[in-house]
Design an enzyme around this catalytic site. Structure first.
Site, PDB file in Angstrom:
ATOM      1  N   LYS A  13     -10.914  14.434  75.148  1.00  0.00           N
ATOM      2  CA  LYS A  13      -9.508  13.592  75.067  1.00  0.00           C
ATOM      3  C   LYS A  13      -9.563  12.921  73.928  1.00  0.00           C
ATOM      4  O   LYS A  13      -8.502  12.632  73.059  1.00  0.00           O
ATOM      5  CB  LYS A  13      -9.242  12.970  76.615  1.00  0.00           C
ATOM      6  CG  LYS A  13      -9.345  13.685  77.708  1.00  0.00           C
ATOM      7  CD  LYS A  13      -9.031  13.030  78.906  1.00  0.00           C
ATOM      8  CE  LYS A  13      -9.897  11.979  79.371  1.00  0.00           C
ATOM      9  NZ  LYS A  13     -11.225  12.492  79.731  1.00  0.00           N
ATOM     10  N   ARG A  88      -4.224   8.968  86.191  1.00  0.00           N
ATOM     11  CA  ARG A  88      -5.440   9.459  86.687  1.00  0.00           C
ATOM     12  C   ARG A  88      -5.485   9.804  88.329  1.00  0.00           C
ATOM     13  O   ARG A  88      -6.524  10.127  88.915  1.00  0.00           O
ATOM     14  CB  ARG A  88      -6.399   8.297  86.460  1.00  0.00           C
ATOM     15  CG  ARG A  88      -7.680   9.184  85.599  1.00  0.00           C
ATOM     16  CD  ARG A  88      -8.560   7.922  85.157  1.00  0.00           C
ATOM     17  NE  ARG A  88      -9.899   8.138  84.778  1.00  0.00           N
ATOM     18  CZ  ARG A  88     -10.077   8.174  83.685  1.00  0.00           C
ATOM     19  NH1 ARG A  88      -9.285   7.886  82.568  1.00  0.00           N
ATOM     20  NH2 ARG A  88     -11.397   8.365  83.279  1.00  0.00           N
ATOM     21  N   ARG A 127     -22.922  11.430  73.691  1.00  0.00           N
ATOM     22  CA  ARG A 127     -22.127  10.818  72.834  1.00  0.00           C
ATOM     23  C   ARG A 127     -22.760   9.499  72.520  1.00  0.00           C
ATOM     24  O   ARG A 127     -23.185   8.871  73.045  1.00  0.00           O
ATOM     25  CB  ARG A 127     -20.871  10.416  73.716  1.00  0.00           C
ATOM     26  CG  ARG A 127     -19.892   9.450  73.066  1.00  0.00           C
ATOM     27  CD  ARG A 127     -18.449   9.428  74.009  1.00  0.00           C
ATOM     28  NE  ARG A 127     -18.592   9.401  75.490  1.00  0.00           N
ATOM     29  CZ  ARG A 127     -17.599   9.571  76.246  1.00  0.00           C
ATOM     30  NH1 ARG A 127     -16.368   9.625  75.908  1.00  0.00           N
ATOM     31  NH2 ARG A 127     -17.884   9.534  77.431  1.00  0.00           N
ATOM     32  N   ARG A 160     -22.376   4.398  75.560  1.00  0.00           N
ATOM     33  CA  ARG A 160     -21.304   3.763  76.726  1.00  0.00           C
ATOM     34  C   ARG A 160     -22.297   3.799  77.899  1.00  0.00           C
ATOM     35  O   ARG A 160     -23.004   4.601  78.345  1.00  0.00           O
ATOM     36  CB  ARG A 160     -20.244   4.677  76.908  1.00  0.00           C
ATOM     37  CG  ARG A 160     -18.868   4.102  76.479  1.00  0.00           C
ATOM     38  CD  ARG A 160     -18.051   5.300  76.312  1.00  0.00           C
ATOM     39  NE  ARG A 160     -17.422   5.510  77.771  1.00  0.00           N
ATOM     40  CZ  ARG A 160     -16.581   6.307  78.143  1.00  0.00           C
ATOM     41  NH1 ARG A 160     -15.704   6.640  77.238  1.00  0.00           N
ATOM     42  NH2 ARG A 160     -16.112   6.714  79.278  1.00  0.00           N
ATOM     43  N   ARG A 171     -18.279  10.220  87.832  1.00  0.00           N
ATOM     44  CA  ARG A 171     -17.024  10.453  87.253  1.00  0.00           C
ATOM     45  C   ARG A 171     -16.507  11.905  87.432  1.00  0.00           C
ATOM     46  O   ARG A 171     -15.284  11.738  87.471  1.00  0.00           O
ATOM     47  CB  ARG A 171     -17.227   9.886  85.786  1.00  0.00           C
ATOM     48  CG  ARG A 171     -17.575   8.694  85.698  1.00  0.00           C
ATOM     49  CD  ARG A 171     -18.047   8.255  84.384  1.00  0.00           C
ATOM     50  NE  ARG A 171     -17.212   8.724  83.245  1.00  0.00           N
ATOM     51  CZ  ARG A 171     -17.949   8.897  81.979  1.00  0.00           C
ATOM     52  NH1 ARG A 171     -19.050   8.740  81.838  1.00  0.00           N
ATOM     53  NH2 ARG A 171     -17.074   9.191  80.936  1.00  0.00           N
TER      54      ARG A 171
HETATM   55  P1  AP5 Z   1     -14.542  12.480  74.121  1.00  0.00           P
HETATM   56  O1  AP5 Z   1     -13.618  12.600  73.123  1.00  0.00           O
HETATM   57  O2  AP5 Z   1     -15.116  10.911  73.947  1.00  0.00           O
HETATM   58  O3  AP5 Z   1     -14.330  12.795  75.605  1.00  0.00           O
HETATM   59  P2  AP5 Z   1     -13.334  12.038  76.414  1.00  0.00           P
HETATM   60  O4  AP5 Z   1     -12.550  13.027  77.123  1.00  0.00           O
HETATM   61  O5  AP5 Z   1     -12.367  11.198  75.751  1.00  0.00           O
HETATM   62  O6  AP5 Z   1     -14.333  11.528  77.716  1.00  0.00           O
HETATM   63  P3  AP5 Z   1     -14.305   9.997  78.361  1.00  0.00           P
HETATM   64  O7  AP5 Z   1     -15.771  10.002  78.789  1.00  0.00           O
HETATM   65  O8  AP5 Z   1     -13.823   9.027  77.528  1.00  0.00           O
HETATM   66  O9  AP5 Z   1     -13.361  10.334  79.486  1.00  0.00           O
HETATM   67  P4  AP5 Z   1     -13.397   9.480  80.589  1.00  0.00           P
HETATM   68  O10 AP5 Z   1     -11.943   9.847  81.260  1.00  0.00           O
HETATM   69  O11 AP5 Z   1     -14.409   9.560  81.777  1.00  0.00           O
HETATM   70  O12 AP5 Z   1     -13.263   7.922  80.370  1.00  0.00           O
HETATM   71  P5  AP5 Z   1     -12.325   6.679  80.043  1.00  0.00           P
HETATM   72  O13 AP5 Z   1     -12.838   6.029  79.016  1.00  0.00           O
HETATM   73  O14 AP5 Z   1     -10.850   7.440  79.964  1.00  0.00           O
HETATM   74  O15 AP5 Z   1     -15.775  13.225  73.794  1.00  0.00           O
HETATM   75  C1  AP5 Z   1     -17.024  13.268  74.423  1.00  0.00           C
HETATM   76  C2  AP5 Z   1     -17.990  13.743  73.658  1.00  0.00           C
HETATM   77  O16 AP5 Z   1     -18.273  15.212  73.333  1.00  0.00           O
HETATM   78  C3  AP5 Z   1     -18.090  13.024  72.130  1.00  0.00           C
HETATM   79  O17 AP5 Z   1     -19.594  12.796  72.038  1.00  0.00           O
HETATM   80  C4  AP5 Z   1     -17.655  14.097  71.321  1.00  0.00           C
HETATM   81  O18 AP5 Z   1     -17.905  13.785  69.992  1.00  0.00           O
HETATM   82  C5  AP5 Z   1     -18.102  15.300  71.852  1.00  0.00           C
HETATM   83  N1  AP5 Z   1     -16.993  16.541  71.682  1.00  0.00           N
HETATM   84  C6  AP5 Z   1     -15.691  16.433  71.996  1.00  0.00           C
HETATM   85  N2  AP5 Z   1     -14.903  17.439  71.680  1.00  0.00           N
HETATM   86  C7  AP5 Z   1     -15.954  18.468  71.695  1.00  0.00           C
HETATM   87  C8  AP5 Z   1     -15.785  19.952  71.478  1.00  0.00           C
HETATM   88  N3  AP5 Z   1     -14.836  20.467  71.112  1.00  0.00           N
HETATM   89  N4  AP5 Z   1     -17.167  20.467  71.312  1.00  0.00           N
HETATM   90  C9  AP5 Z   1     -18.383  19.842  71.186  1.00  0.00           C
HETATM   91  N5  AP5 Z   1     -18.447  18.412  71.407  1.00  0.00           N
HETATM   92  C10 AP5 Z   1     -17.212  17.681  71.608  1.00  0.00           C
HETATM   93  O19 AP5 Z   1     -12.538   5.951  81.432  1.00  0.00           O
HETATM   94  C11 AP5 Z   1     -13.561   5.148  81.453  1.00  0.00           C
HETATM   95  C12 AP5 Z   1     -13.534   4.571  82.943  1.00  0.00           C
HETATM   96  O20 AP5 Z   1     -12.608   3.616  82.888  1.00  0.00           O
HETATM   97  C13 AP5 Z   1     -13.310   5.382  84.020  1.00  0.00           C
HETATM   98  O21 AP5 Z   1     -14.514   5.910  84.690  1.00  0.00           O
HETATM   99  C14 AP5 Z   1     -12.445   4.483  85.099  1.00  0.00           C
HETATM  100  O22 AP5 Z   1     -13.718   3.486  85.744  1.00  0.00           O
HETATM  101  C15 AP5 Z   1     -11.847   3.384  84.177  1.00  0.00           C
HETATM  102  N6  AP5 Z   1     -10.479   4.061  83.949  1.00  0.00           N
HETATM  103  C16 AP5 Z   1      -9.797   4.507  82.687  1.00  0.00           C
HETATM  104  N7  AP5 Z   1      -8.537   4.954  82.909  1.00  0.00           N
HETATM  105  C17 AP5 Z   1      -8.499   4.645  84.122  1.00  0.00           C
HETATM  106  C18 AP5 Z   1      -6.941   4.858  84.932  1.00  0.00           C
HETATM  107  N8  AP5 Z   1      -5.923   5.250  84.508  1.00  0.00           N
HETATM  108  N9  AP5 Z   1      -7.156   4.616  86.356  1.00  0.00           N
HETATM  109  C19 AP5 Z   1      -8.417   3.939  86.928  1.00  0.00           C
HETATM  110  N10 AP5 Z   1      -9.382   3.918  86.076  1.00  0.00           N
HETATM  111  C20 AP5 Z   1      -9.403   3.946  84.801  1.00  0.00           C
HETATM  112 MG    MG Z   2     -12.321   9.090  76.094  1.00  0.00          MG
END
Ligand code: AP5
Ligand code: MG
Length: 214
Positions: A13, A88, A127, A160, A171
């Site tokens: 994402k 979410r 990552r 992270r 997660r």
């Molecule tokens: P990346 O693009 O970083 O993936 P992502 O989908 O953004 O993954 P996240 O881990 O950030 O998602 P998340 O939803 O768990 O975390 P968030 O920060 O939102 O890519 C991942 C890796 O793969 C990278 O190394 C990249 O280079 C590689 N890659 C990407 N695309 C690729 C491809 N096509 N091929 C190969 N490699 C690739 O949330 C974190 C925490 O915050 C949650 O657990 C929760 O506690 C809290 N939180 C956040 N939002 C909310 C909400 N709305 N409600 C409640 N809690 C929340």
């Molecule tokens: Mg992300």
């Protein structure tokens, strides 16, 4: 463009969001990034979130919703925005709909990036992120020019805290239990754009643009 990008942890994402916001000149609103920034700055909000995030659990809806409401009211969101990692839960989606209604606007599309668990775990664990500018890399799929160093500002890359195998598994399970219902929610509104997240980063972006501009 008023967009949401949806998908399990590690689906890509944030990676796609970086390219989408440049193409459409819209702000990137990542609730995860907002929380991490607050944790780094040791704010009250950061203290409230940290325990949930470290365990891989969701931060309670009421905390998240008010932050997004506030962010959407800023002037840079007038011509569009990309919400990443929000909503979410169905509760968050209902609150978002109510807020957008009040503002007299609607979402254009919900981009849903899909990939299997094995791929998600490999992507999350490999990552690396820049603590200064937030740029994201992967030890295998998206390597920096110099190992362990940000291409943009030379900072030492970090992992992270929630990118360890056990927390990633939690997660993913939390996503399946609490976020997956949003696919039906947005599908019923005719907003969903399903994207095969197993493709390369560039191929995924090309497909997203093609579909958005169709
Ligand atoms: P990346 O693009 O970083 O993936 P992502 O989908 O953004 O993954 P996240 O881990 O950030 O998602 P998340 O939803 O768990 O975390 P968030 O920060 O939102 O890519 C991942 C890796 O793969 C990278 O190394 C990249 O280079 C590689 N890659 C990407 N695309 C690729 C491809 N096509 N091929 C190969 N490699 C690739 O949330 C974190 C925490 O915050 C949650 O657990 C929760 O506690 C809290 N939180 C956040 N939002 C909310 C909400 N709305 N409600 C409640 N809690 C929340
Ligand atoms: Mg992300």
């Amino acid at each position: 463009m008023r967009l949401v990008i949806l998908g399990p942890p590690g689906a890509g994402k944030g990676t796609q969001a970086d390219s989408i916001i440049k193409r459409y000149d819209i702000p990137h609103i990542s609730t995860g990034d907002i929380f991490r920034e607050n944790i780094k700055n040791e704010t009250e909000l950061g203290k409230e979130c940290k325990g949930f995030m470290d365990k891989g659990l969701l931060v309670p809806d009421d905390l998240v919703v008010s932050i997004v409401q506030d962010r959407l009211s800023k002037s840079d969101c007038q011509n569009g925005f990309l919400l990443d990692g929000f909503p979410r839960t169905v509760g968050q989606a209902v609150s978002l709909d109510a807020e957008l209604d009040k503002m007299g606007i609607k979402l254009d599309k919900v981009i849903n990036i899909e990939a299997d668990k094995e791929i998600l775990v490999e992507r999350a664990i490999g990552r690396r992120v820049c603590p200064s500018c937030g740029a994201t890399y992967h030890i295998k799929f998206n390597r920096p020019q110099e190992e362990g160093q940000c291409d943009l500002d030379g900072s030492k890359l970090i992992q992270r805290e929630d990118d360890v195998e056990e927390t990633v598994a939690t997660r993913i399970q939390v996503y399946l239990d609490q976020t997956l219902p949003l696919i039906n929610y947005y599908g019923a509104q005719g907003l969903l754009l399903n994207i095969d997240g197993t493709q390369s980063i560039d191929a995924i972006f090309d497909q997203i643009v093609q579909e958005l501009e169709r």
